[in-house]
Design a protein around this motif. Structure first.
Motif, PDB file in Angstrom:
ATOM      1  N   TYR A 112       0.835  -1.198   0.000  1.00  7.07           N
ATOM      2  CA  TYR A 112       0.000   0.000   0.000  1.00  7.07           C
ATOM      3  C   TYR A 112       0.870   1.249   0.000  1.00  7.07           C
ATOM      4  O   TYR A 112       1.851   1.328   0.741  1.00  7.07           O
ATOM      5  N   TYR A 113       0.491   2.225  -0.822  1.00  6.29           N
ATOM      6  CA  TYR A 113       1.276   3.449  -0.998  1.00  6.29           C
ATOM      7  C   TYR A 113       0.436   4.690  -0.722  1.00  6.29           C
ATOM      8  O   TYR A 113      -0.770   4.696  -0.941  1.00  6.29           O
ATOM      9  N   GLY A 152       1.069  -1.629   8.974  1.00  9.63           N
ATOM     10  CA  GLY A 152       0.894  -0.279   8.444  1.00  9.63           C
ATOM     11  C   GLY A 152      -0.531   0.064   8.069  1.00  9.63           C
ATOM     12  O   GLY A 152      -1.493  -0.469   8.606  1.00  9.63           O
ATOM     13  N   GLU A 153      -0.629   0.973   7.106  1.00  4.11           N
ATOM     14  CA  GLU A 153      -1.923   1.512   6.673  1.00  4.11           C
ATOM     15  C   GLU A 153      -2.410   0.840   5.402  1.00  4.11           C
ATOM     16  O   GLU A 153      -1.617   0.388   4.585  1.00  4.11           O
ATOM     17  N   VAL A 154      -3.731   0.838   5.239  1.00  4.78           N
ATOM     18  CA  VAL A 154      -4.365   0.363   4.008  1.00  4.78           C
ATOM     19  C   VAL A 154      -4.818   1.588   3.234  1.00  4.78           C
ATOM     20  O   VAL A 154      -5.464   2.475   3.782  1.00  4.78           O
ATOM     21  N   THR A 155      -4.442   1.677   1.958  1.00  8.06           N
ATOM     22  CA  THR A 155      -4.839   2.800   1.109  1.00  8.06           C
ATOM     23  C   THR A 155      -5.458   2.272  -0.176  1.00  8.06           C
ATOM     24  O   THR A 155      -5.420   1.071  -0.451  1.00  8.06           O
ATOM     25  N   ASN A 171       1.139   8.781  -1.727  1.00  6.10           N
ATOM     26  CA  ASN A 171       2.034   9.735  -2.391  1.00  6.10           C
ATOM     27  C   ASN A 171       3.338   9.085  -2.818  1.00  6.10           C
ATOM     28  O   ASN A 171       4.415   9.657  -2.687  1.00  6.10           O
ATOM     29  N   GLY A 172       3.262   7.853  -3.312  1.00  3.92           N
ATOM     30  CA  GLY A 172       4.430   7.140  -3.796  1.00  3.92           C
ATOM     31  C   GLY A 172       5.285   6.490  -2.721  1.00  3.92           C
ATOM     32  O   GLY A 172       6.258   5.818  -3.025  1.00  3.92           O
ATOM     33  N   GLU A 173       4.922   6.665  -1.461  1.00  2.00           N
ATOM     34  CA  GLU A 173       5.699   6.100  -0.354  1.00  2.00           C
ATOM     35  C   GLU A 173       4.994   4.864   0.197  1.00  2.00           C
ATOM     36  O   GLU A 173       3.783   4.873   0.419  1.00  2.00           O
ATOM     37  N   LEU A 174       5.748   3.797   0.432  1.00  6.09           N
ATOM     38  CA  LEU A 174       5.194   2.573   1.002  1.00  6.09           C
ATOM     39  C   LEU A 174       4.744   2.830   2.433  1.00  6.09           C
ATOM     40  O   LEU A 174       5.533   3.282   3.262  1.00  6.09           O
TER      41      LEU A 174
END
Length: 71
Positions: free
Chosen positions: A34-35, A56-59, A37-40
């Motif tokens: 999941y990214y 981490g986060e889910v996007t 702004n292009g960051e994992l």
């Protein structure tokens, strides 16, 4: 249960449901990265033995991939 507690409980439940609903289902031998702004920012995977790992986060911006599992 007081109204305030009920509202907080329902709000938390809806937030967790919305987060879970946006997650990608990964099957045996798959992973998702999941990214933002292009960051994992997060990931989840199921290994070849079907064990789930998440962090981490889910996007909504994600890539899917596959592990090579023996047959």
């Amino acid at each position: 249960m007081s109204k305030k507690k009920l509202v907080l409980t329902l709000g938390l439940g809806l937030t967790l449901f919305a987060t879970a609903a946006s997650a990608v289902f990964v099957g045996r031998g798959e992973y998702a990265a999941y990214y933002r702004n292009g960051e994992l920012v997060g990931g989840e995977s199921r290994d070849c033995d079907n064990n789930l790992s998440q962090w981490g986060e889910v996007t909504d911006d994600y890539d899917m991939g596959y592990w090579v599992c023996g047959i």
